[in-house]
Write an enzyme that holds these catalytic residues in place. Structure first.
Site, PDB file in Angstrom:
ATOM      1  N   CYS A  55      -1.295   8.526   7.408  1.00  0.00           N
ATOM      2  CA  CYS A  55      -2.627   8.169   6.914  1.00  0.00           C
ATOM      3  C   CYS A  55      -3.512   7.739   8.087  1.00  0.00           C
ATOM      4  O   CYS A  55      -3.029   7.141   9.058  1.00  0.00           O
ATOM      5  CB  CYS A  55      -2.531   7.019   5.928  1.00  0.00           C
ATOM      6  SG  CYS A  55      -1.640   7.420   4.419  1.00  0.00           S
ATOM      7  N   CYS A  90       0.835  -1.203   0.000  1.00  0.00           N
ATOM      8  CA  CYS A  90       0.000   0.000   0.000  1.00  0.00           C
ATOM      9  C   CYS A  90       0.875   1.261   0.000  1.00  0.00           C
ATOM     10  O   CYS A  90       0.666   2.181  -0.791  1.00  0.00           O
ATOM     11  CB  CYS A  90      -0.936  -0.037   1.221  1.00  0.00           C
ATOM     12  SG  CYS A  90      -2.158   1.277   1.237  1.00  0.00           S
ATOM     13  N   CYS A 131       7.453   4.360   5.874  1.00  0.00           N
ATOM     14  CA  CYS A 131       6.614   4.053   4.714  1.00  0.00           C
ATOM     15  C   CYS A 131       7.443   3.661   3.503  1.00  0.00           C
ATOM     16  O   CYS A 131       6.928   3.113   2.539  1.00  0.00           O
ATOM     17  CB  CYS A 131       5.731   5.240   4.375  1.00  0.00           C
ATOM     18  SG  CYS A 131       6.642   6.727   3.977  1.00  0.00           S
TER      19      CYS A 131
HETATM   20 FE1  SF4 Z   1      -1.440   2.797   2.924  1.00  0.00          FE
HETATM   21 FE2  SF4 Z   1      -1.039   5.213   3.997  1.00  0.00          FE
HETATM   22 FE3  SF4 Z   1      -1.087   3.060   5.557  1.00  0.00          FE
HETATM   23 FE4  SF4 Z   1       0.955   3.418   3.861  1.00  0.00          FE
HETATM   24  S1  SF4 Z   1       0.464   4.701   5.612  1.00  0.00           S
HETATM   25  S2  SF4 Z   1      -0.165   1.488   4.277  1.00  0.00           S
HETATM   26  S3  SF4 Z   1      -0.105   4.441   2.151  1.00  0.00           S
HETATM   27  S4  SF4 Z   1      -2.794   3.824   4.344  1.00  0.00           S
END
Ligand code: SF4
Length: 229
Positions: free
Chosen positions: A188, A105, A214
Protein backbone atom coordinates in the site's frame (compact mmCIF):
# COMPACT_ATOMS: atom_id res chain seq x y z
CA UNK A 1 3.47 -35.04 -2.92
CA UNK A 2 6.81 -36.72 -2.30
CA UNK A 3 9.93 -34.56 -2.02
CA UNK A 4 8.45 -31.18 -2.98
CA UNK A 5 11.82 -29.60 -2.14
CA UNK A 6 13.29 -31.31 -5.16
CA UNK A 7 10.39 -30.69 -7.51
CA UNK A 8 10.28 -28.14 -10.31
CA UNK A 9 7.56 -25.48 -9.79
CA UNK A 10 5.66 -26.93 -12.78
CA UNK A 11 5.55 -30.32 -11.12
CA UNK A 12 4.24 -28.73 -7.93
CA UNK A 13 1.58 -26.75 -9.81
CA UNK A 14 0.41 -29.81 -11.76
CA UNK A 15 0.25 -31.92 -8.62
CA UNK A 16 -1.65 -29.16 -6.84
CA UNK A 17 -4.18 -28.77 -9.65
CA UNK A 18 -4.71 -32.54 -9.83
CA UNK A 19 -5.19 -32.62 -6.07
CA UNK A 20 -7.29 -29.49 -5.42
CA UNK A 21 -8.78 -28.62 -8.80
CA UNK A 22 -11.09 -25.62 -8.83
CA UNK A 23 -10.90 -25.33 -5.04
CA UNK A 24 -7.43 -23.86 -5.46
CA UNK A 25 -6.66 -20.19 -6.20
CA UNK A 26 -3.53 -18.11 -6.75
CA UNK A 27 -3.09 -14.97 -4.67
CA UNK A 28 -0.75 -12.25 -5.87
CA UNK A 29 0.27 -8.73 -4.96
CA UNK A 30 1.74 -8.40 -8.46
CA UNK A 31 5.32 -8.89 -7.35
CA UNK A 32 7.61 -10.61 -9.85
CA UNK A 33 7.19 -14.07 -8.27
CA UNK A 34 3.42 -13.93 -8.69
CA UNK A 35 3.81 -12.95 -12.31
CA UNK A 36 6.14 -15.90 -12.89
CA UNK A 37 3.48 -18.20 -11.44
CA UNK A 38 0.71 -16.72 -13.60
CA UNK A 39 2.95 -17.32 -16.60
CA UNK A 40 3.67 -20.93 -15.60
CA UNK A 41 -0.05 -21.62 -15.04
CA UNK A 42 -0.81 -20.32 -18.49
CA UNK A 43 2.01 -22.34 -20.05
CA UNK A 44 0.71 -25.46 -18.31
CA UNK A 45 -2.87 -24.59 -19.30
CA UNK A 46 -4.09 -24.89 -15.74
CA UNK A 47 -7.23 -22.78 -15.29
CA UNK A 48 -6.53 -21.53 -11.78
CA UNK A 49 -8.39 -18.43 -10.55
CA UNK A 50 -6.08 -15.52 -9.76
CA UNK A 51 -6.97 -12.94 -7.11
CA UNK A 52 -5.45 -9.98 -5.33
CA UNK A 53 -6.40 -8.05 -2.23
CA UNK A 54 -7.53 -4.60 -3.21
CA UNK A 55 -7.03 -2.39 -0.18
CA UNK A 56 -7.89 0.68 -2.28
CA UNK A 57 -4.54 2.02 -1.13
CA UNK A 58 -2.30 0.48 -3.78
CA UNK A 59 -0.08 2.44 -6.15
CA UNK A 60 -1.49 3.59 -9.49
CA UNK A 61 1.32 1.57 -11.09
CA UNK A 62 0.03 -1.58 -9.38
CA UNK A 63 -3.51 -1.10 -10.66
CA UNK A 64 -2.11 -0.42 -14.14
CA UNK A 65 -0.05 -3.61 -13.92
CA UNK A 66 -3.14 -5.59 -12.96
CA UNK A 67 -4.89 -4.34 -16.13
CA UNK A 68 -1.82 -5.16 -18.18
CA UNK A 69 -1.63 -8.72 -16.84
CA UNK A 70 -5.31 -9.29 -17.49
CA UNK A 71 -4.82 -8.29 -21.11
CA UNK A 72 -1.53 -10.11 -21.62
CA UNK A 73 -2.79 -13.41 -20.21
CA UNK A 74 -6.40 -12.96 -21.19
CA UNK A 75 -7.61 -13.55 -17.65
CA UNK A 76 -9.91 -11.80 -15.26
CA UNK A 77 -8.33 -11.22 -11.86
CA UNK A 78 -10.63 -11.35 -8.84
CA UNK A 79 -10.50 -8.30 -6.55
CA UNK A 80 -10.86 -9.32 -2.93
CA UNK A 81 -11.90 -6.33 -0.83
CA UNK A 82 -12.91 -5.33 2.65
CA UNK A 83 -16.60 -4.70 3.19
CA UNK A 84 -15.49 -1.47 4.85
CA UNK A 85 -14.88 1.37 2.44
CA UNK A 86 -12.01 3.68 3.35
CA UNK A 87 -14.57 6.29 4.36
CA UNK A 88 -16.39 3.84 6.64
CA UNK A 89 -13.09 2.71 8.14
CA UNK A 90 -12.17 6.34 8.87
CA UNK A 91 -15.56 6.93 10.44
CA UNK A 92 -15.33 3.87 12.70
CA UNK A 93 -11.63 3.80 13.54
CA UNK A 94 -10.32 7.29 12.74
CA UNK A 95 -8.58 8.91 9.78
CA UNK A 96 -5.40 7.28 8.47
CA UNK A 97 -5.64 4.13 10.56
CA UNK A 98 -2.34 3.05 8.99
CA UNK A 99 -0.66 5.80 11.01
CA UNK A 100 -2.26 4.88 14.33
CA UNK A 101 -2.64 1.08 14.21
CA UNK A 102 -1.04 -0.72 11.26
CA UNK A 103 -2.03 -4.14 12.58
CA UNK A 104 -5.69 -3.23 12.78
CA UNK A 105 -5.60 -1.58 9.36
CA UNK A 106 -4.01 -4.67 7.75
CA UNK A 107 -6.42 -6.88 9.62
CA UNK A 108 -9.46 -5.00 8.32
CA UNK A 109 -8.25 -4.39 4.78
CA UNK A 110 -6.31 -7.61 4.10
CA UNK A 111 -6.62 -10.43 6.62
CA UNK A 112 -10.40 -10.45 7.07
CA UNK A 113 -11.20 -10.14 3.34
CA UNK A 114 -8.73 -12.93 2.59
CA UNK A 115 -10.20 -15.13 5.30
CA UNK A 116 -13.67 -14.61 3.88
CA UNK A 117 -12.51 -15.31 0.35
CA UNK A 118 -10.63 -18.48 1.28
CA UNK A 119 -13.47 -19.82 3.44
CA UNK A 120 -14.77 -22.07 0.65
CA UNK A 121 -11.37 -22.83 -0.95
CA UNK A 122 -9.18 -25.83 -0.32
CA UNK A 123 -5.77 -24.46 -1.29
CA UNK A 124 -4.03 -21.24 -2.26
CA UNK A 125 -0.84 -20.69 -4.18
CA UNK A 126 1.44 -17.79 -3.33
CA UNK A 127 4.70 -16.42 -4.72
CA UNK A 128 6.46 -15.95 -1.40
CA UNK A 129 10.15 -16.88 -1.24
CA UNK A 130 12.60 -17.68 1.54
CA UNK A 131 15.08 -15.04 0.47
CA UNK A 132 12.62 -12.16 0.83
CA UNK A 133 13.06 -11.63 4.57
CA UNK A 134 13.99 -13.26 7.88
CA UNK A 135 10.32 -13.99 8.57
CA UNK A 136 10.01 -15.97 5.33
CA UNK A 137 13.17 -18.07 5.72
CA UNK A 138 11.24 -21.12 6.95
CA UNK A 139 8.61 -21.04 4.18
CA UNK A 140 7.51 -24.54 3.20
CA UNK A 141 6.74 -25.51 -0.38
CA UNK A 142 3.51 -27.16 0.75
CA UNK A 143 1.95 -26.77 4.16
CA UNK A 144 -1.26 -26.31 6.06
CA UNK A 145 -2.09 -22.64 6.54
CA UNK A 146 -3.33 -22.43 10.13
CA UNK A 147 -4.71 -18.92 9.64
CA UNK A 148 -7.09 -19.80 6.83
CA UNK A 149 -7.44 -23.58 7.20
CA UNK A 150 -6.41 -24.31 3.63
CA UNK A 151 -3.34 -25.89 2.11
CA UNK A 152 -0.77 -23.26 1.17
CA UNK A 153 1.49 -23.90 -1.78
CA UNK A 154 4.62 -21.83 -2.40
CA UNK A 155 6.17 -23.30 -5.57
CA UNK A 156 8.92 -20.65 -5.76
CA UNK A 157 9.89 -20.74 -2.08
CA UNK A 158 13.41 -21.82 -2.92
CA UNK A 159 13.93 -19.50 -5.90
CA UNK A 160 16.20 -16.51 -5.48
CA UNK A 161 15.30 -12.95 -6.33
CA UNK A 162 17.92 -13.10 -9.10
CA UNK A 163 16.34 -16.18 -10.62
CA UNK A 164 12.87 -14.63 -10.59
CA UNK A 165 14.09 -11.49 -12.36
CA UNK A 166 16.03 -13.52 -14.93
CA UNK A 167 12.79 -15.34 -15.68
CA UNK A 168 10.80 -12.09 -15.96
CA UNK A 169 13.29 -10.62 -18.44
CA UNK A 170 13.79 -13.86 -20.38
CA UNK A 171 10.06 -14.07 -21.08
CA UNK A 172 9.55 -10.32 -21.40
CA UNK A 173 6.85 -10.37 -18.73
CA UNK A 174 5.23 -7.16 -17.46
CA UNK A 175 6.27 -5.91 -14.03
CA UNK A 176 5.69 -2.94 -11.77
CA UNK A 177 7.88 -0.03 -12.99
CA UNK A 178 8.41 1.03 -9.36
CA UNK A 179 10.79 -1.92 -9.07
CA UNK A 180 13.19 0.05 -11.28
CA UNK A 181 13.03 3.02 -8.91
CA UNK A 182 14.10 1.58 -5.57
CA UNK A 183 11.02 -0.39 -4.55
CA UNK A 184 11.79 -4.13 -4.53
CA UNK A 185 8.64 -4.90 -2.55
CA UNK A 186 5.44 -2.96 -3.13
CA UNK A 187 2.33 -2.84 -0.98
CA UNK A 188 0.00 0.00 0.00
CA UNK A 189 1.15 3.56 -0.69
CA UNK A 190 1.20 4.75 2.94
CA UNK A 191 3.29 1.77 4.09
CA UNK A 192 5.83 1.35 1.27
CA UNK A 193 9.13 3.19 0.98
CA UNK A 194 12.24 2.82 -1.10
CA UNK A 195 15.06 0.61 0.16
CA UNK A 196 18.75 1.41 0.22
CA UNK A 197 21.32 -0.81 -1.55
CA UNK A 198 22.11 -3.83 0.63
CA UNK A 199 18.87 -3.69 2.58
CA UNK A 200 16.46 -6.64 2.75
CA UNK A 201 13.88 -6.79 -0.04
CA UNK A 202 11.01 -5.95 2.31
CA UNK A 203 12.87 -3.32 4.40
CA UNK A 204 10.75 -0.54 2.93
CA UNK A 205 7.48 -2.03 4.13
CA UNK A 206 6.15 -0.44 7.35
CA UNK A 207 9.51 1.27 7.79
CA UNK A 208 9.97 2.64 11.27
CA UNK A 209 7.67 0.07 12.88
CA UNK A 210 8.37 -3.45 14.13
CA UNK A 211 5.85 -4.80 11.64
CA UNK A 212 7.31 -6.93 8.85
CA UNK A 213 4.24 -8.77 7.54
CA UNK A 214 0.68 -7.67 6.93
CA UNK A 215 -0.63 -10.84 8.52
CA UNK A 216 -1.79 -12.72 5.45
CA UNK A 217 1.34 -14.88 5.42
CA UNK A 218 1.76 -15.30 9.16
CA UNK A 219 -0.73 -15.75 11.90
CA UNK A 220 -1.86 -12.36 13.07
CA UNK A 221 -3.14 -11.38 16.45
CA UNK A 222 -6.87 -11.66 16.73
CA UNK A 223 -8.49 -8.30 16.64
CA UNK A 224 -12.03 -7.18 16.97
CA UNK A 225 -13.04 -5.93 13.58
CA UNK A 226 -15.19 -6.74 10.64
CA UNK A 227 -17.05 -10.01 11.04
CA UNK A 228 -15.31 -12.85 9.24
CA UNK A 229 -18.36 -14.42 7.65
FE1 SF4 B 1 -3.31 -0.40 5.92
FE2 SF4 B 1 -2.24 -1.26 3.63
FE3 SF4 B 1 -0.69 -0.12 5.46
FE4 SF4 B 1 -1.74 -2.54 5.94
S1 SF4 B 1 -0.25 -2.04 4.36
S2 SF4 B 1 -1.60 -0.79 7.38
S3 SF4 B 1 -3.72 -2.35 4.86
S4 SF4 B 1 -2.37 0.87 4.37
Amino acid sequence: MERPEEAHPDEILKWAFDTFGSGMVLGTGFGPSGIVLIHRLQYLQLPVTVFYINTHLLFDETYALCDKIEKRFNISIIRVESRLSLQEQARQYGEKLWETDVDLCCHLRKVVPLRNYLADKTAWITGIRRDQSETRKQTKIIGKDPEYEVVKINPLAYWSRKKVWEYIHMHDLPYNPLHDHGYPSIGCVPCTEKVEPGEEERAGRWRGSAKTECGIHVSSRELQGEPTK
